[in-house]
Structure formats: C-alpha cells, structure tokens
Write an enzyme that holds these catalytic residues in place. Sequence first.
Site, PDB file in Angstrom:
ATOM      1  N   HIS A   1       1.055  -1.154   0.064  1.00 19.39           N
ATOM      2  CA  HIS A   1      -0.040   0.051   0.043  1.00 19.39           C
ATOM      3  C   HIS A   1       1.022   1.390   0.132  1.00 19.39           C
ATOM      4  O   HIS A   1       0.678   2.275  -0.696  1.00 19.39           O
ATOM      5  CB  HIS A   1      -0.966  -0.073   1.339  1.00 19.39           C
ATOM      6  N   GLU A   2       1.763   1.417   0.785  1.00 17.24           N
ATOM      7  CA  GLU A   2       2.625   2.373   0.972  1.00 17.24           C
ATOM      8  C   GLU A   2       3.820   2.615  -0.207  1.00 17.24           C
ATOM      9  O   GLU A   2       3.916   3.569  -0.783  1.00 17.24           O
ATOM     10  CB  GLU A   2       3.534   2.388   2.293  1.00 17.24           C
TER      11      GLU A   2
ATOM     12  N   HIS B   1       2.038   4.391  -3.167  1.00 17.41           N
ATOM     13  CA  HIS B   1       2.029   5.908  -2.677  1.00 17.41           C
ATOM     14  C   HIS B   1       3.276   6.373  -3.460  1.00 17.41           C
ATOM     15  O   HIS B   1       3.070   7.599  -4.150  1.00 17.41           O
ATOM     16  CB  HIS B   1       2.007   6.170  -1.307  1.00 17.41           C
TER      17      HIS B   1
END
Length: 185
Positions: free
Chosen positions: A153-154, A157
């Site tokens: 998820h990170e 980003h």
Amino acid sequence: MILMKDIIREGHPTLRKKAKEMSFPLSTEDRQLCDDLLEYIVNSQDDKLSEKYGLRSGIGLAAPQVNVSKRVFALHIPDDDKPFEKFIAINPKIVSHSVEKTYISTGEGCLSVDREVPGYVPRYARISIKAFDTEGNEMKMRLKGLPAIAFQHELDHLNGIMFYDHIDESDPYNDIPGALPFDRE
C-alpha cells in the site's frame, strides 16, 4: 509533529506523482522527515495522543502524503509478531513476490482518503523486499500478512497509485482468482 492538517487528501497532484529516490547520507531535513513520518504513525495508535491531537489511526504513512515527493515511508504494526514493529523504508523495492494473492476482507483505508471505498484490493500474499534504513544500510526482508499488505500500500504511494486504483469498479467484491482473504481480527 505531523498532524492531520499536514496530510494531503485525494485529488492533490503530489499523490499521483512518482516520488524521487533519496540519497545518502540523508540531509538533516530528510532525517527529520523520516522521524516525523514514524512519529505520526506511532502517536496515531496511542489513544490519548490520538485524541489530544485529533489524529486518525494508521499503520503506514508515505512522504508523498505529506506533500514531499520522496521515496520513503514509515510502518508501525505493533500487534504483529513478525519481522518488525517500527520500520522506515527508504528507496524500497519488491524484489520478488508470491503468485498467490491476498486482500483485507474488510477493505483498505488511507489517511489521504476521507471516505469509505468499498471493495477488495488484491495484493501479493508474500513479498521479499529491499530497502534502506536512515543510516543507508540495506535491509532485506520477507513479509507476509498485514506487513506485506501495508508495505505494498505504501509503496504504491511512492509510485502515484492509490489503493482504490486496484479495486474492480464494476464489481468491487468480485472474487480475486487465487487469493485468500486476510482478516485483521
């Protein structure tokens, strides 16, 4: 100290940019960024501090979410007995991954998204990663479960990708072939 007002929200152009690699040794500013990202995540999980400062709880925060387009994020997963509790990943990469997929059965959330986004977010069930710590030491780890999901998820980003980009718009809860649900409880 990072507060909710410092976290940019979906629609902000920085969230869609590919972040730039960081170089070592880290500048004083970059070192402070790393400390601030981790401090927010740790504080957001403390009920007293979270209430005092109005922090939304999270387990990860990437530099682009505070409008800094650099390849670094912090994770803090205190209830997991796996490889780490607190973690700063600088210039992180996934070097290999499982064929098997997983997803959080209740969906994913994000500190930069102020709405519920229903649907399954397919992730690799297991990943091998490479990243650097704040001293420039290379770290290699194998992750599974919540740490693997949060890392992906990170990392998204840092590549300008939001979690909901992975959701099947026509059928958000469609079965994901070869995927097993991950339940946080």
